[in-house]
Design a protein around this motif. Sequence first.
Motif, mmCIF file in Angstrom:
data_model
loop_
_atom_site.group_PDB
_atom_site.id
_atom_site.type_symbol
_atom_site.label_atom_id
_atom_site.label_comp_id
_atom_site.label_asym_id
_atom_site.label_seq_id
_atom_site.Cartn_x
_atom_site.Cartn_y
_atom_site.Cartn_z
ATOM 1 N N ALA A 115 0.832 -1.190 0.000
ATOM 2 C CA ALA A 115 0.000 0.000 0.000
ATOM 3 C C ALA A 115 0.870 1.246 0.000
ATOM 4 O O ALA A 115 1.949 1.260 0.597
ATOM 5 C CB ALA A 115 -0.925 0.004 1.226
ATOM 6 N N SER A 116 0.399 2.281 -0.678
ATOM 7 C CA SER A 116 1.164 3.526 -0.716
ATOM 8 C C SER A 116 0.198 4.699 -0.798
ATOM 9 O O SER A 116 -0.931 4.571 -1.284
ATOM 10 C CB SER A 116 2.116 3.550 -1.917
ATOM 11 N N ILE A 117 0.661 5.836 -0.300
ATOM 12 C CA ILE A 117 -0.124 7.057 -0.383
ATOM 13 C C ILE A 117 0.824 8.246 -0.463
ATOM 14 O O ILE A 117 1.848 8.279 0.220
ATOM 15 C CB ILE A 117 -1.088 7.192 0.822
ATOM 16 N N ASP A 118 0.483 9.181 -1.320
ATOM 17 C CA ASP A 118 1.224 10.433 -1.449
ATOM 18 C C ASP A 118 0.180 11.531 -1.625
ATOM 19 O O ASP A 118 -0.159 11.934 -2.738
ATOM 20 C CB ASP A 118 2.170 10.362 -2.652
ATOM 21 N N ARG A 119 -0.348 12.001 -0.490
ATOM 22 C CA ARG A 119 -1.445 12.961 -0.513
ATOM 23 C C ARG A 119 -1.367 13.872 0.708
ATOM 24 O O ARG A 119 -0.729 13.535 1.717
ATOM 25 C CB ARG A 119 -2.804 12.257 -0.498
ATOM 26 N N SER A 120 -2.062 14.971 0.616
ATOM 27 C CA SER A 120 -2.244 15.837 1.782
ATOM 28 C C SER A 120 -3.369 15.275 2.629
ATOM 29 O O SER A 120 -4.430 14.898 2.113
ATOM 30 C CB SER A 120 -2.585 17.266 1.341
ATOM 31 N N ILE A 121 -3.127 15.212 3.932
ATOM 32 C CA ILE A 121 -4.108 14.667 4.873
ATOM 33 C C ILE A 121 -4.410 15.728 5.919
ATOM 34 O O ILE A 121 -3.492 16.381 6.446
ATOM 35 C CB ILE A 121 -3.567 13.403 5.573
ATOM 36 N N ALA A 122 -5.677 15.879 6.243
ATOM 37 C CA ALA A 122 -6.073 16.847 7.268
ATOM 38 C C ALA A 122 -6.881 16.144 8.348
ATOM 39 O O ALA A 122 -7.770 15.339 8.049
ATOM 40 C CB ALA A 122 -6.900 17.970 6.657
ATOM 41 N N LEU A 123 -6.541 16.420 9.597
ATOM 42 C CA LEU A 123 -7.310 15.964 10.741
ATOM 43 C C LEU A 123 -8.085 17.174 11.260
ATOM 44 O O LEU A 123 -7.486 18.187 11.640
ATOM 45 C CB LEU A 123 -6.393 15.399 11.823
ATOM 46 N N LEU A 124 -9.412 17.078 11.272
ATOM 47 C CA LEU A 124 -10.254 18.222 11.577
ATOM 48 C C LEU A 124 -11.151 17.955 12.773
ATOM 49 O O LEU A 124 -11.699 16.856 12.908
ATOM 50 C CB LEU A 124 -11.141 18.552 10.366
ATOM 51 N N LYS A 125 -11.298 18.962 13.617
ATOM 52 C CA LYS A 125 -12.321 18.938 14.643
ATOM 53 C C LYS A 125 -13.435 19.866 14.176
ATOM 54 O O LYS A 125 -13.196 21.045 13.909
ATOM 55 C CB LYS A 125 -11.780 19.403 15.992
ATOM 56 N N LYS A 126 -14.663 19.326 14.049
ATOM 57 C CA LYS A 126 -15.763 20.072 13.464
ATOM 58 C C LYS A 126 -16.898 20.243 14.483
ATOM 59 O O LYS A 126 -17.038 19.448 15.403
ATOM 60 C CB LYS A 126 -16.304 19.338 12.232
ATOM 61 N N LYS A 127 -17.679 21.281 14.263
ATOM 62 C CA LYS A 127 -18.879 21.509 15.064
ATOM 63 C C LYS A 127 -20.075 21.568 14.133
ATOM 64 O O LYS A 127 -20.061 22.259 13.108
ATOM 65 C CB LYS A 127 -18.775 22.811 15.856
ATOM 66 N N LYS A 128 -21.125 20.819 14.489
ATOM 67 C CA LYS A 128 -22.306 20.729 13.637
ATOM 68 C C LYS A 128 -23.043 22.065 13.588
ATOM 69 O O LYS A 128 -23.261 22.705 14.614
ATOM 70 C CB LYS A 128 -23.243 19.632 14.144
#
Length: 472
Positions: free
Chosen positions: A409-422
């Motif tokens: 498996a491989s990945i070359d991408r931008s990743i974002a971890l987000l805290k969201k409010k509904k």
Amino acid sequence: MTRIYFFAIILIYLSFVDAQSQTKQDSTGAVANTNELKGMVLDANSQTALSYTNIYNLHKGIGVISNELGHFSIDLSELDKTDTLRFQYVGYKTQYITIGQLETNSVVYLKEEIINLNETIVFGNNLDVVSIVKNVLKHKDANYKKATCKKQAFIREREIVKIKEVALNYKKSTIDELDREMIAKVEKKIPKYTTSYTDFLGDLYFTKNPDDSVKLKIEPIRTVSLKEKNIAELDQVQSIFENLVSNTEEEEYWKIKSGVFGQKLETDEEYEIDTVSDYKSNLSFFTRRVKYQLKYSTLDDKDQWEFLHSTGKYKYTLAGGTRVNGEDVYIIDFTPDGSGKYLGRMYIAINTFALIRADYEYAPDKTGTDFHLLGVGYTETQFSGSIFFEKKEDNYMLKYFSYKNGADASIDRSIALLKKKKRLLFDKTLKELKIGLELSVHIDQSIEYLVLHAKEILKNNLQVFSNPKLWK
């Protein structure tokens, strides 16, 4: 599970989940038995291991089974040298050997036993091997009937992750605790090779009633696990992540996103537990894993059981026959004929068309799912499977199965971890960590499932039993 979610899990593994200590944890606190006899079962001609050979003590009425490498271990504490063991493997001549003989030579050789069916059974017309194979699925519901029962099972899971390349390129963070320096530390300390396993012994309760809300309950007897050694920086990141999650309000949630792809992350509220470590030992989570693994034994997966579902892709050869527990059985070999992926051998009951046993693997130069798109690559490079059903009166009960798979498996991408409010229209972003992830890994996984004892029970016995929350 979607592929993008698979890579989201990899990211969480790298950044937020602790690598637990390389020590054995036994829920019973028992000390390993030293009074045991170890041996091995091999094919007499090829000298190859006979995986999952049934080894039964005729005097005590108990048995063990050889593992995937043909090794077995017998507890001698209550046995005499004159006690006889029966070594039984589908398609091979049964051998009877005493404990005394095994102590002298612990390697057992079994000879293949394939009979000419035309000499023992009279057929009205020429056999259509493809029709025999097709009948396995046609008669599946009649042969493998569900039962309300209790099974004592041994389950072994293995996973090896080899990281060939990894880079966490910091881009942005509004999470104070996860700044550029911390991300750099995480990248530096990520283990390039990790091994983990879980051995589980316990009672599994099944119901045949399709209307029951709970189809499987589990009662652990003993568990042993091994995982990689703690790394301080990863421990620190885990603690940060746990604190962040614990401070998530009712209308808030965490999400991982890459481009247009996104996946909401489940919090521990669903499992009523406090930490990631508790999550791993949560029995409801383990129960769901077992239910997923047992789907393999239903023969329904059209990919894993392609040679049953897509007979046009294979060439079948009747190798002969044998007898299994007094039942006449076809031995059928199969190889790809065009786009088929597997090669192997099946044992199919002549009268009922039940699949008694199957052993198979990817044919040379064959792979499973293979794609490379939008910076994501995934290739299933290895698969091998084995299954055995044992006849009990008019039903065929699962005795064991095992399968292994390997993937690059491989990945070359931008990743974002987000805290969201509904919110009504667009959810508000409260916190964000954004990195460029360059990752290339090879993953090997295996599962073994062995039924030691099984008996039917009344529905009331199942209803009064409730799953414990944790097995620790």
